[in-house]
Every structure is written in structure tokens, then in C-alpha cells.
Design an enzyme around this catalytic site. Structure first.
Site, PDB file in Angstrom:
ATOM      1  N   TYR A 243      -1.599  -0.367  11.246  1.00  0.00           N
ATOM      2  CA  TYR A 243      -1.832  -1.029   9.949  1.00  0.00           C
ATOM      3  C   TYR A 243      -0.666  -0.774   8.996  1.00  0.00           C
ATOM      4  CZ  TYR A 243      -3.329  -1.381   5.099  1.00  0.00           C
ATOM      5  OH  TYR A 243      -3.370  -1.662   3.746  1.00  0.00           O
TER       6      TYR A 243
ATOM      7  N   LYS B  26       2.159  -3.360   7.340  1.00  0.00           N
ATOM      8  CA  LYS B  26       2.356  -3.557   5.897  1.00  0.00           C
ATOM      9  C   LYS B  26       3.804  -3.250   5.510  1.00  0.00           C
ATOM     10  CE  LYS B  26      -0.345  -4.450   3.115  1.00  0.00           C
ATOM     11  NZ  LYS B  26      -0.792  -5.776   2.600  1.00  0.00           N
TER      12      LYS B  26
ATOM     13  N   THR C 131       0.826  -1.209   0.000  1.00  0.00           N
ATOM     14  CA  THR C 131       0.000   0.000   0.000  1.00  0.00           C
ATOM     15  C   THR C 131       0.861   1.260   0.000  1.00  0.00           C
ATOM     16  OG1 THR C 131      -1.495   1.280   1.404  1.00  0.00           O
ATOM     17  CG2 THR C 131      -0.141  -0.314   2.520  1.00  0.00           C
ATOM     18  N   ASP C 132       0.288   2.345  -0.501  1.00  0.00           N
ATOM     19  CA  ASP C 132       1.008   3.630  -0.462  1.00  0.00           C
ATOM     20  C   ASP C 132       1.167   4.133   0.975  1.00  0.00           C
ATOM     21  OD1 ASP C 132      -1.641   4.365   0.051  1.00  0.00           O
ATOM     22  OD2 ASP C 132      -1.750   5.888  -1.529  1.00  0.00           O
ATOM     23  N   GLU C 133       0.387   3.547   1.914  1.00  0.00           N
ATOM     24  CA  GLU C 133       0.465   4.028   3.306  1.00  0.00           C
ATOM     25  C   GLU C 133       1.826   3.753   3.928  1.00  0.00           C
ATOM     26  OE1 GLU C 133      -2.784   3.525   5.931  1.00  0.00           O
ATOM     27  OE2 GLU C 133      -4.280   3.718   4.360  1.00  0.00           O
TER      28      GLU C 133
HETATM   29  P1  NAD Z   1     -10.249  -6.637   2.686  1.00  0.00           P
HETATM   30  O1  NAD Z   1     -10.180  -6.367   4.147  1.00  0.00           O
HETATM   31  O2  NAD Z   1     -11.469  -6.273   1.923  1.00  0.00           O
HETATM   32  O3  NAD Z   1     -10.014  -8.200   2.422  1.00  0.00           O
HETATM   33  C1  NAD Z   1      -9.045  -8.942   3.105  1.00  0.00           C
HETATM   34  C2  NAD Z   1      -9.300 -10.426   2.832  1.00  0.00           C
HETATM   35  O4  NAD Z   1      -8.238 -11.164   3.458  1.00  0.00           O
HETATM   36  C3  NAD Z   1     -10.609 -10.934   3.437  1.00  0.00           C
HETATM   37  O5  NAD Z   1     -11.261 -11.786   2.513  1.00  0.00           O
HETATM   38  C4  NAD Z   1     -10.175 -11.726   4.659  1.00  0.00           C
HETATM   39  O6  NAD Z   1     -11.039 -12.786   4.999  1.00  0.00           O
HETATM   40  C5  NAD Z   1      -8.803 -12.230   4.207  1.00  0.00           C
HETATM   41  N1  NAD Z   1      -7.916 -12.510   5.351  1.00  0.00           N
HETATM   42  C6  NAD Z   1      -7.636 -11.680   6.387  1.00  0.00           C
HETATM   43  N2  NAD Z   1      -6.797 -12.281   7.244  1.00  0.00           N
HETATM   44  C7  NAD Z   1      -6.538 -13.519   6.724  1.00  0.00           C
HETATM   45  C8  NAD Z   1      -5.726 -14.611   7.138  1.00  0.00           C
HETATM   46  N3  NAD Z   1      -5.026 -14.570   8.275  1.00  0.00           N
HETATM   47  N4  NAD Z   1      -5.687 -15.701   6.362  1.00  0.00           N
HETATM   48  C9  NAD Z   1      -6.412 -15.782   5.219  1.00  0.00           C
HETATM   49  N5  NAD Z   1      -7.192 -14.790   4.776  1.00  0.00           N
HETATM   50  C10 NAD Z   1      -7.255 -13.661   5.524  1.00  0.00           C
HETATM   51  O7  NAD Z   1      -8.956  -5.960   2.082  1.00  0.00           O
HETATM   52  P2  NAD Z   1      -8.733  -5.240   0.663  1.00  0.00           P
HETATM   53  O8  NAD Z   1      -9.144  -3.834   0.771  1.00  0.00           O
HETATM   54  O9  NAD Z   1      -9.276  -6.104  -0.408  1.00  0.00           O
HETATM   55  O10 NAD Z   1      -7.146  -5.243   0.595  1.00  0.00           O
HETATM   56  C11 NAD Z   1      -6.451  -6.351   0.037  1.00  0.00           C
HETATM   57  C12 NAD Z   1      -4.956  -6.069   0.091  1.00  0.00           C
HETATM   58  O11 NAD Z   1      -4.665  -4.881  -0.623  1.00  0.00           O
HETATM   59  C13 NAD Z   1      -4.426  -5.836   1.511  1.00  0.00           C
HETATM   60  O12 NAD Z   1      -3.166  -6.450   1.610  1.00  0.00           O
HETATM   61  C14 NAD Z   1      -4.302  -4.321   1.618  1.00  0.00           C
HETATM   62  O13 NAD Z   1      -3.274  -3.965   2.507  1.00  0.00           O
HETATM   63  C15 NAD Z   1      -3.959  -3.964   0.189  1.00  0.00           C
HETATM   64  N6  NAD Z   1      -4.368  -2.616  -0.277  1.00  0.00           N
HETATM   65  C16 NAD Z   1      -5.661  -2.209  -0.137  1.00  0.00           C
HETATM   66  C17 NAD Z   1      -6.044  -0.960  -0.652  1.00  0.00           C
HETATM   67  C18 NAD Z   1      -7.467  -0.470  -0.550  1.00  0.00           C
HETATM   68  O14 NAD Z   1      -7.725   0.685  -0.908  1.00  0.00           O
HETATM   69  N7  NAD Z   1      -8.411  -1.262  -0.093  1.00  0.00           N
HETATM   70  C19 NAD Z   1      -5.099  -0.156  -1.297  1.00  0.00           C
HETATM   71  C20 NAD Z   1      -3.788  -0.619  -1.418  1.00  0.00           C
HETATM   72  C21 NAD Z   1      -3.439  -1.859  -0.911  1.00  0.00           C
HETATM   73  O1  DAU Z   2      -4.083   4.128   0.639  1.00  0.00           O
HETATM   74  C1  DAU Z   2      -4.356   2.772   0.609  1.00  0.00           C
HETATM   75  C2  DAU Z   2      -5.156   2.382   1.827  1.00  0.00           C
HETATM   76  O2  DAU Z   2      -6.470   2.897   1.645  1.00  0.00           O
HETATM   77  C3  DAU Z   2      -5.191   0.878   2.062  1.00  0.00           C
HETATM   78  O3  DAU Z   2      -3.892   0.433   2.347  1.00  0.00           O
HETATM   79  C4  DAU Z   2      -6.135   0.526   3.219  1.00  0.00           C
HETATM   80  O4  DAU Z   2      -6.237  -0.872   3.346  1.00  0.00           O
HETATM   81  C5  DAU Z   2      -7.502   1.120   2.910  1.00  0.00           C
HETATM   82  O5  DAU Z   2      -8.386   0.854   3.981  1.00  0.00           O
HETATM   83  C6  DAU Z   2      -7.403   2.616   2.663  1.00  0.00           C
HETATM   84  O6  DAU Z   2      -7.027   3.307   3.876  1.00  0.00           O
HETATM   85  P1  DAU Z   2      -7.694   4.714   4.290  1.00  0.00           P
HETATM   86  O7  DAU Z   2      -7.523   4.891   5.743  1.00  0.00           O
HETATM   87  O8  DAU Z   2      -7.230   5.796   3.383  1.00  0.00           O
HETATM   88  O9  DAU Z   2      -9.234   4.386   3.888  1.00  0.00           O
HETATM   89  P2  DAU Z   2     -10.614   4.684   4.654  1.00  0.00           P
HETATM   90  O10 DAU Z   2     -11.701   4.340   3.699  1.00  0.00           O
HETATM   91  O11 DAU Z   2     -10.647   4.053   6.007  1.00  0.00           O
HETATM   92  O12 DAU Z   2     -10.581   6.262   4.862  1.00  0.00           O
HETATM   93  C7  DAU Z   2     -10.419   7.134   3.759  1.00  0.00           C
HETATM   94  C8  DAU Z   2     -10.404   8.558   4.309  1.00  0.00           C
HETATM   95  O13 DAU Z   2     -11.705   8.874   4.805  1.00  0.00           O
HETATM   96  C9  DAU Z   2      -9.466   8.757   5.489  1.00  0.00           C
HETATM   97  O14 DAU Z   2      -8.894  10.058   5.399  1.00  0.00           O
HETATM   98  C10 DAU Z   2     -10.362   8.667   6.711  1.00  0.00           C
HETATM   99  C11 DAU Z   2     -11.684   9.228   6.182  1.00  0.00           C
HETATM  100  N1  DAU Z   2     -12.902   8.653   6.806  1.00  0.00           N
HETATM  101  C12 DAU Z   2     -13.057   7.304   6.818  1.00  0.00           C
HETATM  102  C13 DAU Z   2     -14.181   6.735   7.384  1.00  0.00           C
HETATM  103  C14 DAU Z   2     -14.350   5.232   7.419  1.00  0.00           C
HETATM  104  C15 DAU Z   2     -13.907   9.499   7.304  1.00  0.00           C
HETATM  105  O15 DAU Z   2     -13.773  10.742   7.255  1.00  0.00           O
HETATM  106  N2  DAU Z   2     -15.014   8.930   7.850  1.00  0.00           N
HETATM  107  C16 DAU Z   2     -15.199   7.582   7.927  1.00  0.00           C
HETATM  108  O16 DAU Z   2     -16.246   7.143   8.486  1.00  0.00           O
END
Ligand code: NAD
Ligand code: DAU
Length: 339
Positions: free
Chosen positions: A153, A157, A125-127
Site C-alpha cells: 500500500y 502511494k 499519506t504519512d506512510e
Molecule cells: P477509503 O478506502 O475509505 O475510500 C476509498 C474510496 O475510493 C472508496 O469510495 C472507493 O470506492 C473509491 N475507489 C477505490 N478505487 C477506485 C477506483 N479505481 N476508481 C474510483 N474510485 C475508487 O479510503 P480513505 O480512508 O477515505 O482514504 C482516502 C485517501 O486518503 C486515500 O488516497 C488514502 O491513501 C488517503 N489517506 C487516508 C488516511 C486514513 O487514515 N484513512 C490517512 C492519510 C491518507
Molecule cells: O497513516 C495513514 C494511514 O493510516 C493511511 O494511509 C491508511 O490508508 C489507513 O488505513 C491507516 O493505515 P494504518 O495501517 O495505520 O491503519 P489501521 O487502522 O489498519 O491500523 C492502525 C493500527 O492498528 C496499526 O498499527 C495496525 C493496528 N491494528 C489494526 C487492525 C485493523 C490492530 O492492532 N488490529 C486490527 O484489527
């Protein structure tokens, strides 16, 4: 090619599985997911009908079970999506983040070493780069930006990324890492900003914006992320990190207002609530390396992607209503009541 996908019952993993089944019908896909609160087998209902798809309900931290799967399946490529992914939950309780995101990654890479693999791809992730100031719009995260994390988190990562690079250098494991910005699209779990706001707005519930709503995220339609990973596992250079992002920076408050407009809901639903601890101000990816080296470019404009996403939530209430009526209710109460 046989591709083992972990975390495939979650948001991005499931979109990746459908991308692969649709675009590479000759490949076999094996999904490993332990179905945490964020995993949903109903998301994979169509995939489960395909002869070239197989599902294992297994935890990536369970070394013996993972080795058994590798022994039986002998995958060519592993794509590790499995993770605890929600920043707010990591602030409440970091431990499971370290277990799954760091130790689970270690187990997956040990299995790759033991059974042999053409490629191990870590979905990061970019985080891991921390955040950028709002008053320097000229700054972007490149692959050379130092790791500088904010939340448990992102620290978990980043730890996993360092371990992946160590396995490459020490054991010669053929790895790649991608670091993507915020995704949005179908099957996004309702705890995250965009689906939470859509679902709350549909119920005429308050829209909880953290702090002053000025935080900026760089949004990418999930299918574009899936295409980038597909390219990296086929053409990416072993040992390399690739940033993925679409130069699509938006303030949180503007996203929430846009959702109100699309759903014809009043902005008076917006409620400013206590800020997230350690809240990152701005994320912005420089994706020039993946564009230059692999020819990847995002295809979905935000205006189209957000419309498609809202329409998907409108058409798929059966998917999210089961989620929001279950244990999610307790989570929501705990996180948002008296915030
Ligand atoms: P998500 O939370 O929607 O899904 C995670 C999945 O992993 C779920 O199906 C869960 O059951 C499974 N899981 C969790 N722990 C597990 C374990 N111990 N063993 C087996 N399965 C397990 O997450 P997402 O948003 O789809 O993110 C997927 C990946 O992409 C993550 O690694 C996250 O860090 C990365 N990522 C997410 C975003 C985003 O914006 N959502 C952006 C950049 C990177
Ligand atoms: O940048 C990539 C990341 O993006 C991934 O690595 C993470 O897995 C993914 O969850 C996401 O992280 P963020 O923290 O950016 O996403 P989130 O949707 O939780 O929040 C987006 C922005 O919105 C953040 O600035 C917090 C704000 N927020 C979020 C929630 C849930 C609110 O203001 N209100 C809310 O209720």
C-alpha cells in the site's frame, strides 16, 4: 469553482464533500467513485439532494470514461482521494493497489493535462515516509524525510507521489500533495482499527490487537484533514508537499482500552493476535510547514473527537450494520480466524 473529487464515497472523501458543501455553497462538486467494497453511495444520500452536487460511478483507471467526464464537466480543481487504502489487504494482494493508486493517478493527471486544470491535488499519506523508532520520540516526519516504504500500500502511494512530482516538473502540471497521518471520525470503514474495535466491542466480540499493541499512530479528526486540504487547494503553493498531523500520538493498545472504557466493556475482550507483516512501529508528523505557510492547526482534541466518533457509530448502526453483514463477513473470517 468546480471541484472534481475522486473517491468521494469513501471515508475521507465523503467527509470532504460534506465539508465543501457546508462551507462553500457557491462551489460545484463532482464526485467520481467506482464504489468498491469501501465506497458506499448511502453515505452521499444528503449530498445527492443538493443541486450543486453530481455523482459519476466511474473507475479512475477507465481513461475513456474519465476523459468524457472532464469533457462534460471541465473542473477547475481535482482532488484525488480514490485509492485502495487498507494495508492488510495490500499484503494479501498488492495488484489492485498498483492499478488504482498508481495507474489511476496517471489517468487523472493525463485528463488534467488534456483538458486544462487550475490545480491537481493528490491526497497522500504519512506512510510514504516509513516508520520511526519508539525510542526516539524527538524524531518526526518532515516534508524532507526520505521516502522509505514498508507495505505494498505505502509503496503504491509513494509511487503515485513520485509520478505527481514528475508531471509537475516535466509537463508543468499545477500540483500539490498532502501527506496526512491516521484519520478517524464518521463513515470510517469497519476494517480499520477504531471502527473495528467499536463495532466488535458493541457485539462483545474479541478485540484483535496486532503484536504487542505498542505501535504508535498519530491520530487526526477527519474534519481537520478536510479543512487542511481545502486550504491547500485555495492557498497552497504549486509544486509543494504539505504534511498534515495533529501531534496526537497514541499506542494502539491505549486506543483499544479507551474504547472499552467509553463503551463500558471489559478489557478481557482484548485478544493479542499475530502481528501484521512489516508492521510500522511509529508514525509522527511534523505539521509546522502547513501551520507556518497556511495557518492550519488541528481544532479537535482527541478526547472530544473519539467521543464524537463513538457516539456517531452508536447513532448510525444502520450505516455500518449493512456493511458488516455483507461481504465484510468473509473478509473478517479470512483475516482474523486462526490469526
Ligand atoms: P477509503 O478506502 O475509505 O475510500 C476509498 C474510496 O475510493 C472508496 O469510495 C472507493 O470506492 C473509491 N475507489 C477505490 N478505487 C477506485 C477506483 N479505481 N476508481 C474510483 N474510485 C475508487 O479510503 P480513505 O480512508 O477515505 O482514504 C482516502 C485517501 O486518503 C486515500 O488516497 C488514502 O491513501 C488517503 N489517506 C487516508 C488516511 C486514513 O487514515 N484513512 C490517512 C492519510 C491518507
Ligand atoms: O497513516 C495513514 C494511514 O493510516 C493511511 O494511509 C491508511 O490508508 C489507513 O488505513 C491507516 O493505515 P494504518 O495501517 O495505520 O491503519 P489501521 O487502522 O489498519 O491500523 C492502525 C493500527 O492498528 C496499526 O498499527 C495496525 C493496528 N491494528 C489494526 C487492525 C485493523 C490492530 O492492532 N488490529 C486490527 O484489527
Amino acid at each position: 469553482m468546480k471541484v472534481l473529487v475522486t473517491g468521494g464515497a469513501g471515508f475521507i472523501g465523503s467527509n470532504f464533500i460534506y465539508h465543501m458543501l457546508g462551507n462553500h455553497p457557491e462551489d460545484q462538486i463532482v464526485c467520481v467513485d467506482c464504489l468498491t467494497y469501501a465506497g458506499n453511495l448511502s453515505t452521499l444520500a444528503d449530498a445527492l439532494k443538493r443541486p450543486n452536487f453530481k455523482f459519476y460511478k466511474t473507475n479512475i483507471c477507465d481513461r475513456a470514461a474519465i476523459y468524457d467526464i472532464f469533457n462534460a464537466e471541465r473542473p477547475d480543481v481535482v482532488v484525488n482521494f480514490a485509492a485502495e487504502s487498507h494495508v492488510d489487504r495490500s499484503i494479501e494482494d498488492p495488484e489492485i493497489f498498483l492499478r488504482t493508486n498508481v495507474l489511476g493517478t496517471q489517468v487523472m493527471m493525463d485528463a488534467c493535462r488534456k483538458y486544462g486544470i487550475a490545480r491537481y491535488h493528490q491526497v497522500s499519506t504519512d506512510e510514504v515516509y516509513g516508520d520511526l523508532p519508539l525510542d526516539r520520540p524527538d524524531l518526526f516526519f518532515t516534508e524532507e524525510t526520505p521516502i522509505h516504504t514498508s507495505s505494498p500500500y505505502s509503496a503504491s502511494k509513494a509511487s503515485a507521489d513520485l509520478l505527481v512530482q514528475a508531471y509537475h516538473r516535466t509537463y508543468g502540471l499545477p500540483v500539490t500533495i498532502s501527506r496526512c497521518s491516521n484519520n478517524y471520525g464518521p463513515y470510517h470503514f469497519p476494517e480499520k482499527l477504531i471502527p473495528l474495535m467499536i463495532i466488535n466491542a458493541l457485539h462483545d466480540q474479541p478485540l484483535p490487537v496486532y503484536g504487542n499493541g505498542q505501535n504508535v499512530r498519530d491520530w487526526l479528526y477527519v474534519e481537520d484533514h478536510c479543512k487542511a486540504i481545502d486550504l491547500i487547494i485555495r492557498k497552497g503553493k504549486v509544486g509543494e508537499v504539505y504534511n498534515i498531523g495533529g501531534h496526537n500520538e497514541m499506542k494502539n493498545i491505549d486506543i483499544v482500552k479507551l474504547i472499552c472504557r467509553h463503551l463500558r466493556k471489559p478489557e478481557s475482550l482484548i485478544s493479542y493476535v499475530a502481528d501484521r507483516k512489516g508492521h510500522d512501529m511509529r508514525y509522527a508528523i511534523d505539521p509546522s510547514k502547513i501551520h507556518r505557510e497556511l495557518g492550519w492547526l488541528p481544532e479537535t482534541k482527541f478526547a472530544d473527537g473519539i467521543k464524537k466518533t463513538i457516539d456517531w457509530y452508536l447513532a448510525n448502526e444502520a450505516w455500518w450494520s449493512t456493511i458488516v453483514s455483507g461481504e465484510y463477513k468473509d473478509y473478517y473470517e479470512k483475516m482474523y480466524r486462526n490469526r
